[in-house]
Design a protein around this motif. Structure first.
Motif, PDB file in Angstrom:
ATOM      1  N   LEU A  56       0.826  -1.210   0.000  1.00 40.89           N
ATOM      2  CA  LEU A  56       0.000   0.000   0.000  1.00 40.89           C
ATOM      3  C   LEU A  56       0.858   1.258   0.000  1.00 40.89           C
ATOM      4  O   LEU A  56       0.484   2.266  -0.592  1.00 40.89           O
ATOM      5  CB  LEU A  56      -0.929   0.009   1.214  1.00 40.89           C
ATOM      6  N   ASP A  57       2.025   1.210   0.664  1.00 41.22           N
ATOM      7  CA  ASP A  57       2.898   2.378   0.735  1.00 41.22           C
ATOM      8  C   ASP A  57       3.321   2.857  -0.654  1.00 41.22           C
ATOM      9  O   ASP A  57       3.611   4.030  -0.843  1.00 41.22           O
ATOM     10  CB  ASP A  57       4.153   2.079   1.557  1.00 41.22           C
ATOM     11  N   THR A  58       3.392   1.935  -1.601  1.00 40.69           N
ATOM     12  CA  THR A  58       3.820   2.303  -2.953  1.00 40.69           C
ATOM     13  C   THR A  58       2.644   2.378  -3.930  1.00 40.69           C
ATOM     14  O   THR A  58       2.849   2.577  -5.121  1.00 40.69           O
ATOM     15  CB  THR A  58       4.854   1.290  -3.479  1.00 40.69           C
ATOM     16  N   SER A  59       1.423   2.239  -3.430  1.00 47.13           N
ATOM     17  CA  SER A  59       0.267   2.271  -4.325  1.00 47.13           C
ATOM     18  C   SER A  59      -0.178   3.694  -4.649  1.00 47.13           C
ATOM     19  O   SER A  59      -1.003   3.901  -5.522  1.00 47.13           O
ATOM     20  CB  SER A  59      -0.909   1.495  -3.717  1.00 47.13           C
ATOM     21  N   ILE A  60       0.396   4.670  -3.955  1.00 48.91           N
ATOM     22  CA  ILE A  60       0.048   6.070  -4.173  1.00 48.91           C
ATOM     23  C   ILE A  60       1.256   6.777  -4.774  1.00 48.91           C
ATOM     24  O   ILE A  60       2.361   6.717  -4.215  1.00 48.91           O
ATOM     25  CB  ILE A  60      -0.354   6.763  -2.852  1.00 48.91           C
ATOM     26  N   ARG A  61       1.059   7.439  -5.908  1.00 49.73           N
ATOM     27  CA  ARG A  61       2.129   8.235  -6.531  1.00 49.73           C
ATOM     28  C   ARG A  61       1.767   9.704  -6.370  1.00 49.73           C
ATOM     29  O   ARG A  61       0.620  10.098  -6.614  1.00 49.73           O
ATOM     30  CB  ARG A  61       2.301   7.878  -8.004  1.00 49.73           C
ATOM     31  N   VAL A  62       2.746  10.509  -5.980  1.00 51.22           N
ATOM     32  CA  VAL A  62       2.528  11.940  -5.778  1.00 51.22           C
ATOM     33  C   VAL A  62       3.383  12.710  -6.780  1.00 51.22           C
ATOM     34  O   VAL A  62       4.598  12.528  -6.833  1.00 51.22           O
ATOM     35  CB  VAL A  62       2.892  12.356  -4.333  1.00 51.22           C
ATOM     36  N   GLU A  63       2.718  13.545  -7.588  1.00 52.84           N
ATOM     37  CA  GLU A  63       3.411  14.401  -8.556  1.00 52.84           C
ATOM     38  C   GLU A  63       3.236  15.849  -8.129  1.00 52.84           C
ATOM     39  O   GLU A  63       2.169  16.229  -7.621  1.00 52.84           O
ATOM     40  CB  GLU A  63       2.848  14.194  -9.960  1.00 52.84           C
ATOM     41  N   VAL A  64       4.274  16.662  -8.338  1.00 57.91           N
ATOM     42  CA  VAL A  64       4.258  18.047  -7.871  1.00 57.91           C
ATOM     43  C   VAL A  64       4.681  18.996  -8.984  1.00 57.91           C
ATOM     44  O   VAL A  64       5.641  18.725  -9.709  1.00 57.91           O
ATOM     45  CB  VAL A  64       5.227  18.232  -6.679  1.00 57.91           C
ATOM     46  N   LYS A  65       3.970  20.111  -9.083  1.00 57.02           N
ATOM     47  CA  LYS A  65       4.346  21.197  -9.988  1.00 57.02           C
ATOM     48  C   LYS A  65       4.376  22.468  -9.144  1.00 57.02           C
ATOM     49  O   LYS A  65       3.423  22.754  -8.411  1.00 57.02           O
ATOM     50  CB  LYS A  65       3.321  21.316 -11.120  1.00 57.02           C
ATOM     51  N   THR A  66       5.473  23.228  -9.211  1.00 63.08           N
ATOM     52  CA  THR A  66       5.608  24.423  -8.382  1.00 63.08           C
ATOM     53  C   THR A  66       5.623  25.687  -9.239  1.00 63.08           C
ATOM     54  O   THR A  66       5.936  25.642 -10.430  1.00 63.08           O
ATOM     55  CB  THR A  66       6.898  24.381  -7.544  1.00 63.08           C
ATOM     56  N   GLU A  67       5.292  26.795  -8.595  1.00 67.78           N
ATOM     57  CA  GLU A  67       5.317  28.084  -9.284  1.00 67.78           C
ATOM     58  C   GLU A  67       5.659  29.186  -8.282  1.00 67.78           C
ATOM     59  O   GLU A  67       5.148  29.194  -7.153  1.00 67.78           O
ATOM     60  CB  GLU A  67       3.956  28.368  -9.917  1.00 67.78           C
ATOM     61  N   TYR A  68       6.531  30.103  -8.696  1.00 65.42           N
ATOM     62  CA  TYR A  68       6.858  31.267  -7.885  1.00 65.42           C
ATOM     63  C   TYR A  68       5.810  32.339  -8.170  1.00 65.42           C
ATOM     64  O   TYR A  68       5.519  32.638  -9.321  1.00 65.42           O
ATOM     65  CB  TYR A  68       8.258  31.768  -8.253  1.00 65.42           C
ATOM     66  N   ILE A  69       5.231  32.904  -7.114  1.00 61.75           N
ATOM     67  CA  ILE A  69       4.183  33.920  -7.263  1.00 61.75           C
ATOM     68  C   ILE A  69       4.822  35.291  -7.006  1.00 61.75           C
ATOM     69  O   ILE A  69       4.810  35.814  -5.890  1.00 61.75           O
ATOM     70  CB  ILE A  69       3.008  33.658  -6.288  1.00 61.75           C
ATOM     71  N   GLU A  70       5.372  35.851  -8.074  1.00 61.97           N
ATOM     72  CA  GLU A  70       6.134  37.103  -7.959  1.00 61.97           C
ATOM     73  C   GLU A  70       5.282  38.264  -7.442  1.00 61.97           C
ATOM     74  O   GLU A  70       5.736  39.053  -6.604  1.00 61.97           O
ATOM     75  CB  GLU A  70       6.732  37.455  -9.323  1.00 61.97           C
ATOM     76  N   GLN A  71       4.039  38.370  -7.927  1.00 62.31           N
ATOM     77  CA  GLN A  71       3.179  39.491  -7.562  1.00 62.31           C
ATOM     78  C   GLN A  71       2.890  39.560  -6.063  1.00 62.31           C
ATOM     79  O   GLN A  71       2.611  40.630  -5.532  1.00 62.31           O
ATOM     80  CB  GLN A  71       1.828  39.449  -8.299  1.00 62.31           C
ATOM     81  N   GLN A  72       2.919  38.419  -5.382  1.00 63.19           N
ATOM     82  CA  GLN A  72       2.600  38.382  -3.954  1.00 63.19           C
ATOM     83  C   GLN A  72       3.843  38.188  -3.084  1.00 63.19           C
ATOM     84  O   GLN A  72       3.731  37.998  -1.877  1.00 63.19           O
ATOM     85  CB  GLN A  72       1.571  37.283  -3.671  1.00 63.19           C
ATOM     86  N   SER A  73       5.016  38.259  -3.727  1.00 63.92           N
ATOM     87  CA  SER A  73       6.275  38.116  -2.996  1.00 63.92           C
ATOM     88  C   SER A  73       6.881  39.492  -2.761  1.00 63.92           C
ATOM     89  O   SER A  73       6.542  40.463  -3.436  1.00 63.92           O
ATOM     90  CB  SER A  73       7.252  37.250  -3.796  1.00 63.92           C
ATOM     91  N   SER A  74       7.772  39.560  -1.787  1.00 62.49           N
ATOM     92  CA  SER A  74       8.440  40.810  -1.439  1.00 62.49           C
ATOM     93  C   SER A  74       9.897  40.502  -1.072  1.00 62.49           C
ATOM     94  O   SER A  74      10.239  40.394   0.108  1.00 62.49           O
ATOM     95  CB  SER A  74       7.703  41.479  -0.272  1.00 62.49           C
ATOM     96  N   PRO A  75      10.768  40.342  -2.104  1.00 67.66           N
ATOM     97  CA  PRO A  75      12.164  39.984  -1.828  1.00 67.66           C
ATOM     98  C   PRO A  75      12.858  40.946  -0.867  1.00 67.66           C
ATOM     99  O   PRO A  75      13.661  40.509  -0.033  1.00 67.66           O
ATOM    100  CB  PRO A  75      12.818  40.021  -3.216  1.00 67.66           C
ATOM    101  N   GLU A  76      12.523  42.248  -0.941  1.00 70.66           N
ATOM    102  CA  GLU A  76      13.157  43.200  -0.022  1.00 70.66           C
ATOM    103  C   GLU A  76      12.790  42.927   1.436  1.00 70.66           C
ATOM    104  O   GLU A  76      13.514  43.297   2.356  1.00 70.66           O
ATOM    105  CB  GLU A  76      12.825  44.653  -0.401  1.00 70.66           C
ATOM    106  N   ASP A  77      11.658  42.240   1.664  1.00 70.64           N
ATOM    107  CA  ASP A  77      11.244  41.841   3.010  1.00 70.64           C
ATOM    108  C   ASP A  77      11.530  40.358   3.288  1.00 70.64           C
ATOM    109  O   ASP A  77      11.051  39.806   4.281  1.00 70.64           O
ATOM    110  CB  ASP A  77       9.743  42.093   3.201  1.00 70.64           C
ATOM    111  N   GLU A  78      12.278  39.734   2.373  1.00 71.14           N
ATOM    112  CA  GLU A  78      12.609  38.306   2.479  1.00 71.14           C
ATOM    113  C   GLU A  78      11.370  37.434   2.574  1.00 71.14           C
ATOM    114  O   GLU A  78      11.274  36.535   3.410  1.00 71.14           O
ATOM    115  CB  GLU A  78      13.563  38.056   3.651  1.00 71.14           C
TER     116      GLU A  78
END
Length: 126
Positions: free
Chosen positions: A4-26
């Motif tokens: 059962l531990d191997t019966s589930i496959r997990v796939e991931v897609k990521t995205e950086y959300i620039e509009q809601q980020s604030s690099p100057e505030d880390e």
């Protein structure tokens, strides 16, 4: 590890959300879309989640709780469940991994592994 531990496959897609980020505030916001695929012969219900999130400074946080995005989906054999969520990091690079606590149709509890995946702002890595 059971079958059962191997019966589930997990796939991931990521995205950086620039509009809601604030690099100057880390503050760097990332979304991740998870597709959970049931490759087994029984339906499986996702009951809990456990995330370990590490930023580029080595700071680690853990998130645990019931279900995902307010749901505890039951995934039929040869079917998939997809959701999108997000996290904020203090650095433009990080890694997430974890497990989903699952229960099979026959009542057996097992863990579905979420392999480590990277969160990175565009152009940071080549």
């Amino acid at each position: 590890m059971s079958a059962l531990d191997t019966s589930i496959r997990v796939e991931v897609k990521t995205e950086y959300i620039e509009q809601q980020s604030s690099p100057e505030d880390e503050k760097y916001l990332f979304s991740y879309t998870i597709t959970i695929i049931n490759l087994g012969e029984q339906a499986a219900k996702l009951e809990t989640r456990h995330w370990i999130i590490t930023d580029a400074n080595g700071n680690t946080s853990e998130v645990q709780g019931a279900g995902v995005v307010g749901e505890t989906p039951t995934i039929a054999p040869n079917a998939a469940y997809q959701y999108t969520s997000g996290t904020v990091l203090d650095t433009p690079l990080g890694i997430m991994h974890g497990t989903y606590g699952m229960v099979s149709e026959s009542g057996e509890h097992f863990q579905a592994t979420i392999r480590p995946f990277r969160l990175a702002t565009p152009g940071l890595l080549h």
